[in-house]
Design a protein around this motif. Structure first.
Motif: not given
Length: 220
Positions: A39-45
């Motif tokens: 949810g914080d978009f701090n993982g991998a893309f």
């Protein structure tokens, strides 16, 4: 003094003197759990889209190839990992999900489907940032280019942006600053819900920059 009266007197004395043990105090309310992955978009893309999320877009077909007036159509944008290396305020913390394209009208966002017990009330919230200009940041946005940002919940979790029954929030057209969008719904009988972010730039002359950013999403 009877035994019962003695006990009552002892309790009253303890209350007055403040000697009741701390464990008597009410426990703090439990923190609501975020049901979303990343949810914080701090993982991998992957291919510009944050892990746990999927892209969606409206496609007007062949008219996108012509790309000319009256501009009332929508084409596929790009999805990118925003790192904000120059500190222009395009992330709230860590990374953000960027959606946008140069010189093309578009209508798109990201979505995620999660399992939820049927009949459960849910609330989806996320922070959004929009910008429209031919100039690079930090120049301000042009007037007359509302991004029509909104968020939605499909109570049946169909994973289609144009499915019937999606509960959408009202539109927000704030530019050049973070704003929080929220929407509430009740999970249907399927046992899953899909949440959507949405922005729409169409019907106006396309600019070099017509972008949105999304960060800090929560589903509770």
């Amino acid at each position: 003094m009877t035994k019962d009266r003695w006990m009552i007197a002892a309790i009253v004395t303890a209350l007055v003197l403040g000697t009741i043990p701390l464990w008597v105090s009410a426990a703090p309310p439990a923190q609501e759990q975020n049901l979303l992955t990343n949810g914080d978009f701090n993982g991998a893309f992957k291919s510009g889209v944050a892990t746990g999320w999927a892209p969606w877009h409206e496609d007007s077909g062949d008219v996108c190839s012509a790309n000319k007036e009256p501009w009332d159509f929508a084409c596929k944008p790009g999805w990118n990992q925003e790192m904000d290396v120059n500190n222009h305020g395009l992330v709230r913390s860590g990374y953000a999900q960027q959606v946008g394209v140069q010189y093309r009208p578009w209508h798109a966002g990201v979505m995620q489907t999660v399992n939820v017990t049927p009949g459960t009330p849910v609330r989806f919230s996320i922070w959004a940032y929009a910008r429209a200009s031919n100039d690079n940041v930090p120049a301000p946005s042009y007037g007359g280019y509302p991004p029509h940002m909104r968020v939605g919940i499909d109570p049946e979790g169909q994973g289609l942006w144009n499915a019937g029954g999606i509960v959408w929030s009202g539109e927000v057209n704030a530019m050049d600053g973070w704003v929080q969008l929220s929407v509430e719904a009740t999970a249907g009988s399927s046992g899953r819900v899909t949440v959507f972010t949405s922005a729409k730039y169409r019907g106006a002359i396309p600019l070099k920059h017509m972008d949105t950013w999304w960060d800090d999403a929560v589903l509770v």
